[in-house]
Motif scaffolding. Structure first.
Motif, PDB file in Angstrom:
ATOM      1  N   HIS A 137      14.696  -2.121   3.263  1.00  0.00           N
ATOM      2  CA  HIS A 137      13.614  -1.165   2.884  1.00  0.00           C
ATOM      3  C   HIS A 137      13.859  -0.988   1.370  1.00  0.00           C
ATOM      4  N   HIS A 138      12.828  -0.514   0.768  1.00  0.00           N
ATOM      5  CA  HIS A 138      12.838   0.131  -0.568  1.00  0.00           C
ATOM      6  C   HIS A 138      12.846   1.738  -0.353  1.00  0.00           C
ATOM      7  N   LEU A 139      13.762   2.171  -0.964  1.00  0.00           N
ATOM      8  CA  LEU A 139      14.037   3.530  -0.883  1.00  0.00           C
ATOM      9  C   LEU A 139      13.349   4.468  -2.143  1.00  0.00           C
ATOM     10  N   PHE A 140      12.515   5.455  -1.747  1.00  0.00           N
ATOM     11  CA  PHE A 140      11.945   6.385  -2.777  1.00  0.00           C
ATOM     12  C   PHE A 140      12.269   7.631  -2.523  1.00  0.00           C
ATOM     13  N   GLY A 141      12.095   8.388  -3.710  1.00  0.00           N
ATOM     14  CA  GLY A 141      12.303   9.936  -3.454  1.00  0.00           C
ATOM     15  C   GLY A 141      11.591  10.801  -4.697  1.00  0.00           C
ATOM     16  N   ILE A 142      11.594  11.877  -4.547  1.00  0.00           N
ATOM     17  CA  ILE A 142      10.929  12.905  -5.476  1.00  0.00           C
ATOM     18  C   ILE A 142      11.857  14.243  -5.524  1.00  0.00           C
ATOM     19  N   THR A 143      11.986  14.786  -6.461  1.00  0.00           N
ATOM     20  CA  THR A 143      12.845  16.145  -6.430  1.00  0.00           C
ATOM     21  C   THR A 143      11.741  17.176  -6.980  1.00  0.00           C
ATOM     22  N   ILE A 144      12.076  18.327  -6.433  1.00  0.00           N
ATOM     23  CA  ILE A 144      11.169  19.417  -6.934  1.00  0.00           C
ATOM     24  C   ILE A 144      10.904  19.595  -8.503  1.00  0.00           C
ATOM     25  N   GLU A 145      11.933  19.165  -9.150  1.00  0.00           N
ATOM     26  CA  GLU A 145      11.669  19.108 -10.487  1.00  0.00           C
ATOM     27  C   GLU A 145      10.870  18.138 -11.056  1.00  0.00           C
ATOM     28  N   ASP A 146      10.978  17.028 -10.504  1.00  0.00           N
ATOM     29  CA  ASP A 146      10.082  16.185 -10.796  1.00  0.00           C
ATOM     30  C   ASP A 146       8.674  16.332 -10.407  1.00  0.00           C
ATOM     31  N   TRP A 147       8.302  16.937  -9.244  1.00  0.00           N
ATOM     32  CA  TRP A 147       7.107  17.369  -8.487  1.00  0.00           C
ATOM     33  C   TRP A 147       6.401  18.430  -9.603  1.00  0.00           C
ATOM     34  N   ARG A 148       7.161  19.255 -10.104  1.00  0.00           N
ATOM     35  CA  ARG A 148       6.722  20.337 -10.968  1.00  0.00           C
ATOM     36  C   ARG A 148       6.335  19.853 -12.227  1.00  0.00           C
ATOM     37  N   ARG A 149       7.151  18.822 -12.786  1.00  0.00           N
ATOM     38  CA  ARG A 149       6.895  18.289 -13.885  1.00  0.00           C
ATOM     39  C   ARG A 149       5.706  17.324 -14.013  1.00  0.00           C
ATOM     40  N   SER A 150       5.379  16.888 -12.727  1.00  0.00           N
ATOM     41  CA  SER A 150       4.379  15.851 -12.801  1.00  0.00           C
ATOM     42  C   SER A 150       2.879  16.501 -13.036  1.00  0.00           C
ATOM     43  N   GLY A 151       2.867  17.625 -12.977  1.00  0.00           N
ATOM     44  CA  GLY A 151       1.368  18.589 -13.224  1.00  0.00           C
ATOM     45  C   GLY A 151       0.782  18.711 -11.913  1.00  0.00           C
ATOM     46  N   VAL A 152       1.297  17.896 -10.972  1.00  0.00           N
ATOM     47  CA  VAL A 152       0.303  17.862  -9.647  1.00  0.00           C
ATOM     48  C   VAL A 152       0.682  19.422  -8.736  1.00  0.00           C
ATOM     49  N   ARG A 190       0.730  -1.200   0.062  1.00  0.00           N
ATOM     50  CA  ARG A 190      -0.100  -0.119  -0.035  1.00  0.00           C
ATOM     51  C   ARG A 190       0.924   1.264   0.002  1.00  0.00           C
ATOM     52  N   SER A 191       2.009   1.361   0.692  1.00  0.00           N
ATOM     53  CA  SER A 191       2.640   2.403   0.655  1.00  0.00           C
ATOM     54  C   SER A 191       3.490   2.662  -0.325  1.00  0.00           C
ATOM     55  N   LYS A 192       4.107   1.451  -1.055  1.00  0.00           N
ATOM     56  CA  LYS A 192       4.892   1.550  -2.203  1.00  0.00           C
ATOM     57  C   LYS A 192       3.556   2.174  -3.481  1.00  0.00           C
ATOM     58  N   ASN A 193       2.542   1.613  -3.539  1.00  0.00           N
ATOM     59  CA  ASN A 193       1.460   2.214  -4.507  1.00  0.00           C
ATOM     60  C   ASN A 193       1.420   3.673  -4.059  1.00  0.00           C
ATOM     61  N   LEU A 194       1.227   4.090  -3.068  1.00  0.00           N
ATOM     62  CA  LEU A 194       0.941   5.487  -2.628  1.00  0.00           C
ATOM     63  C   LEU A 194       2.007   6.347  -3.177  1.00  0.00           C
ATOM     64  N   LEU A 195       3.314   6.064  -2.719  1.00  0.00           N
ATOM     65  CA  LEU A 195       4.477   6.692  -3.401  1.00  0.00           C
ATOM     66  C   LEU A 195       4.492   6.887  -4.797  1.00  0.00           C
ATOM     67  N   THR A 196       4.497   5.753  -5.468  1.00  0.00           N
ATOM     68  CA  THR A 196       4.629   5.680  -6.888  1.00  0.00           C
ATOM     69  C   THR A 196       3.547   6.367  -7.686  1.00  0.00           C
ATOM     70  N   ARG A 197       2.137   6.296  -7.157  1.00  0.00           N
ATOM     71  CA  ARG A 197       1.193   7.112  -7.741  1.00  0.00           C
ATOM     72  C   ARG A 197       1.115   8.579  -7.481  1.00  0.00           C
ATOM     73  N   SER A 198       2.047   9.082  -6.445  1.00  0.00           N
ATOM     74  CA  SER A 198       2.306  10.224  -5.935  1.00  0.00           C
ATOM     75  C   SER A 198       3.475  11.098  -6.613  1.00  0.00           C
ATOM     76  N   GLY A 199       4.220  10.277  -7.712  1.00  0.00           N
ATOM     77  CA  GLY A 199       5.330  10.712  -8.225  1.00  0.00           C
ATOM     78  C   GLY A 199       6.608  10.365  -7.801  1.00  0.00           C
TER      79      GLY A 199
END
Ligand SMILES: CC(C)(COP(=O)(O)OP(=O)(O)OC[C@H]1O[C@@H](n2cnc3c(N)ncnc32)[C@H](O)[C@@H]1OP(=O)(O)O)[C@@H](O)C(=O)NCCC(=O)NCCS
Length: 206
Positions: free
Chosen positions: A187-202, A158-167
């Motif tokens: 653990h699986h490690l996830f990350g998001i940069t401000i550049e990817d967040w801006r590009r994601s459209g959300v 559930r946590s993995k799905n949440l993170l990947t769906r959120s960019g």
């Protein structure tokens, strides 16, 4: 969202005058007056949450524990090292979860890592997705961070799905990374940069 508004007087049990608002949830730092509801919600979720969290302290549902935790969270907000937020359902103002922006690193890093939980009866309905959306906006716009991390144990689909769906992107794997439920767990490690967040459209053009 209110941040920062210097003309707002901090009430005595308020950590910071911050309010993040989405269509169905709002988020704010804990107040001392949340103690009773927090105890009720956390207590009824104990069996569901424990497999995904560090071992609960034997006193963790006491009022005194909540007050000491609140004092630490206030210290962390004041020093900019962590930002604890509670999640409320707007419909009835009930407490349904928590989000922690932990380990804020400044200097050349400008990153932080997230921890979160949602009440079992509100799981699977998009409340956490909305809360994470608000959190990323707060982290990137208000806290001016450049990167946000999160990690989850291998079985936490559930946590993995949440993170990947959120960019978030899956970026790595850490052996025996954090002690969850009494055991050092990979653990699986996830990350998001401000550049990817801006590009994601959300980001909404921010
Ligand atoms: C990890 C956790 C926070 C995920 O919560 P969640 O409720 O599954 O996450 P979301 O808010 O993204 O909900 C997703 C589900 O809501 C559905 N949904 C319904 N309305 C939605 C909406 N408006 N927007 C997005 N999703 C919506 C999605 O389709 C999805 O359904 P699915 O579960 O059938 O795939 C939760 O499982 C939890 O608290 N677990 C225990 C603690 C924990 O693991 N913490 C994290 C440690 S890393």
């Amino acid at each position: 969202m209110i941040w920062p508004q210097k003309n707002i007087q901090k009430k005595q049990d308020e950590i910071a005058p911050v309010l993040l608002e989405g269509p169905r949830v709002c988020m704010r730092p804990p107040k001392l007056s949340d103690a009773q509801e927090w105890q009720v919600v956390r207590s009824r979720n104990r069996a569901y949450l424990q497999p995904f969290e560090p071992t609960w302290d034997e006193n963790c549902l006491n009022t005194d524990y909540f007050h000491r935790r609140w004092a630490r969270q206030k210290y962390e907000w004041d020093h900019g090292t962590a930002h604890a937020l509670l999640i409320f359902k707007k419909q009835d103002k009930s407490l349904i979860g928590g989000m922690n922006i932990n380990h804020v690193c400044r200097g050349a890093g400008q990153y932080a890592s997230l921890g979160y939980w949602i009440d079992e009866t509100h799981q699977g309905q998009g409340y956490m997705a909305e809360s994470l959306h608000l959190t990323l906006k707060f982290a990137f716009v208000d806290l001016d961070l450049h990167r946000v991390h999160a990690s989850c144990i291998l079985k936490n689909t559930r946590s993995k799905n949440l993170l990947t769906r959120s960019g978030f992107k899956e970026e790595g794997y850490a052996e025996k990374y954090i002690a969850i439920d009494g055991q050092w767990q990979d653990h699986h490690l996830f990350g998001i940069t401000i550049e990817d967040w801006r590009r994601s459209g959300v980001a909404g053009g921010v």
